[in-house]
Design a protein around this motif. Structure first.
Motif, PDB file in Angstrom:
ATOM      1  N   MET A 168      48.698  36.214  48.024  1.00 34.18           N
ATOM      2  CA  MET A 168      47.252  36.370  47.840  1.00 34.18           C
ATOM      3  C   MET A 168      46.788  37.816  47.942  1.00 34.18           C
ATOM      4  O   MET A 168      45.621  38.099  47.705  1.00 34.18           O
ATOM      5  CB  MET A 168      46.511  35.528  48.876  1.00 34.18           C
ATOM      6  N   PHE A 169      47.714  38.735  48.311  1.00 37.22           N
ATOM      7  CA  PHE A 169      47.272  40.088  48.627  1.00 37.22           C
ATOM      8  C   PHE A 169      47.548  41.105  47.525  1.00 37.22           C
ATOM      9  O   PHE A 169      48.649  41.153  46.974  1.00 37.22           O
ATOM     10  CB  PHE A 169      47.906  40.576  49.935  1.00 37.22           C
ATOM     11  N   ALA A 170      46.536  41.924  47.243  1.00 31.31           N
ATOM     12  CA  ALA A 170      46.661  43.040  46.303  1.00 31.31           C
ATOM     13  C   ALA A 170      45.743  44.150  46.788  1.00 31.31           C
ATOM     14  O   ALA A 170      44.752  43.897  47.479  1.00 31.31           O
ATOM     15  CB  ALA A 170      46.281  42.608  44.891  1.00 31.31           C
ATOM     16  N   SER A 171      46.064  45.373  46.421  1.00 32.73           N
ATOM     17  CA  SER A 171      45.217  46.507  46.809  1.00 32.73           C
ATOM     18  C   SER A 171      45.681  47.742  46.078  1.00 32.73           C
ATOM     19  O   SER A 171      46.842  47.840  45.673  1.00 32.73           O
ATOM     20  CB  SER A 171      45.330  46.755  48.318  1.00 32.73           C
ATOM     21  N   SER A 172      44.762  48.692  45.901  1.00 30.91           N
ATOM     22  CA  SER A 172      45.226  50.032  45.552  1.00 30.91           C
ATOM     23  C   SER A 172      45.621  50.724  46.859  1.00 30.91           C
ATOM     24  O   SER A 172      45.264  50.277  47.947  1.00 30.91           O
ATOM     25  CB  SER A 172      44.132  50.797  44.824  1.00 30.91           C
ATOM     26  N   THR A 173      46.384  51.811  46.726  1.00 28.64           N
ATOM     27  CA  THR A 173      46.818  52.557  47.912  1.00 28.64           C
ATOM     28  C   THR A 173      45.696  53.480  48.371  1.00 28.64           C
ATOM     29  O   THR A 173      45.104  54.190  47.560  1.00 28.64           O
ATOM     30  CB  THR A 173      48.061  53.402  47.578  1.00 28.64           C
ATOM     31  N   VAL A 174      45.396  53.459  49.658  1.00 36.88           N
ATOM     32  CA  VAL A 174      44.502  54.449  50.250  1.00 36.88           C
ATOM     33  C   VAL A 174      45.371  55.602  50.738  1.00 36.88           C
ATOM     34  O   VAL A 174      46.453  55.379  51.284  1.00 36.88           O
ATOM     35  CB  VAL A 174      43.707  53.848  51.427  1.00 36.88           C
TER      36      VAL A 174
END
Lengths: 262, 262
Positions: free
Chosen positions: B155-161
């Protein structure tokens, strides 16, 4: 085909050859590419296995974890249900079958874990002039149950299984130094010297593999071993599990050079 | 008490001081001990989070994962619900509260994840004579959303901080070399130079932290940042999550020297 052919295979060529019927060892195959131990468990047990691996990185160094039900990943672009030479099937911790194709047994909830394999650090040692006695003898490295407990996680517990290689006393420091740079393939040895201190009563009677080959002046050196996850399955008895057969590994798309620490 | 006192604290002394009411930053506390980013999610989402961390080790380097419901571990011997100076509570990805004690909010199914923190590599850089501009200025390091996508998991996605530090051009190689030896605290930088290439349009307007401090001749250097898991929570909206407040970290019982690769 011979070892020189197998050695030069790309991972894709190696997997195709295996899929088409090779059922033997993968030792020496696909020079420069990481081989891996396989363990697949149902999604229900996958968090506990991941926790176990996180807490015990020396016996269970994680190279990759597939999505539930998936048969491939970006780091293993073949089909994990056909591209390993031989598989072991466990039901409630008991070995019930050995198969060369598990495509019909795969389930939508199975999660495949790939753990690093000692073949990678063996190549690095050989390049440094440290012979692998079992290769010259044409035998499988001996493996032993020990009294070194893994840190438990959820339903999973196990003692650490170790592999043993004889190393000339003056090459032991180089052996440690070189392997320490490969944490993703078991890393530095866990024990050097007296086998009795880690609960091994008879070095000549390994629990897996062949009896050891030691030369005059060799020190027994012990590494955490990728058979540990299978010992854990036997001890903790998850409902279902599929593993590779010893020495018959999954050939990944991960370059061994990526596994070296800076 | 002053920074010299805080710096010399054992992890236990630091956690007691925090439990008794310290709510500010932990920057500079407990010299030689690793500090950590906290993210706790329900057991139901914990496997996906573990998979996300496994696939994205630079923004999410795992230092420890607690048993479900547990408030401490062998690597964090305090109480994770009281011993962090400030917490952020997320419901379906929305920040709903900031608290200094979450003992009443903790649930039997929550799994606490501790991720490595840049404080550890900053100390190593300072020891090598590479100044941290934001420390001299008394500000928080600037952090930015980027166009570098993390590999998704369940369920997890993100751009990199990323975080950014200005480094004199002739010290950039040393900076990379030193940080590469700390993979457990974000490791080597992910980008050196032009911020536009990773989607940062205005360096003076960070998404978290304070505007950057750059000196003449400085090159902007970017590291994967421990705020990434919180950006992931905001984007992927798990039912419930508890994180630390930026700069207010969990002080672990892990020695920084254990985090250096051989």
């Amino acid at each position: 085909m011979n070892l020189e052919t197998w050695r030069s295979f790309t991972p894709e060529q190696a997997r195709t050859t295996i899929r088409n019927g090779h059922t033997g060892t993968t030792s020496g195959w696909s020079d420069g590419w990481a081989q891996a131990n396989l363990l697949a468990v149902p999604r229900e047990q996958a968090f506990d296995l991941m926790l176990f691996a996180q807490r015990n990185p020396k016996p269970c160094p994680l190279l990759d974890v597939f999505d539930p039900g998936a048969r491939s990943s970006s780091r293993f672009k073949g089909d994990i249900t056909t591209d390993v030479p031989a598989y072991r099937i466990y039901e409630r911790g008991t070995l019930v079958a050995e198969e060369t194709d598990v495509s019909g047994l795969w389930r939508d909830d199975l999660v495949a874990f790939l753990f690093g394999c000692s073949f990678s650090f063996e190549r690095a040692l050989i390049e440094a002039g440290i012979d692998m006695r079992h290769n010259a003898a044409g035998t499988t490295v001996p493996m032993y149950r020990t009294t070194i407990d893994c840190e438990p996680a959820g339903m999973f517990a196990s003692s650490t299984v170790v592999s043993m290689r004889g190393v000339p006393a003056d090459r032991v420091p180089d052996t440690v130094r070189i392997c320490a740079r490969y944490p993703a393939v078991h890393g530095a040895p866990v024990h050097v010297g007296d086998p009795g201190l880690i609960g091994i009563t008879d070095l000549d009677k390994p629990d897996w593999g062949d009896p050891p080959v030691l030369r005059e002046g060799d020190v027994p050196v012990f590494w955490a071993c990728g058979v540990t996850p299978q010992a854990m399955v036997m001890q903790s008895r998850p409902e279902f599990a599929i593993a590779h057969a010893p020495g018959r590994m999954a050939i990944t798309d991960i370059r061994e050079s990526e596994l070296i620490t800076p």
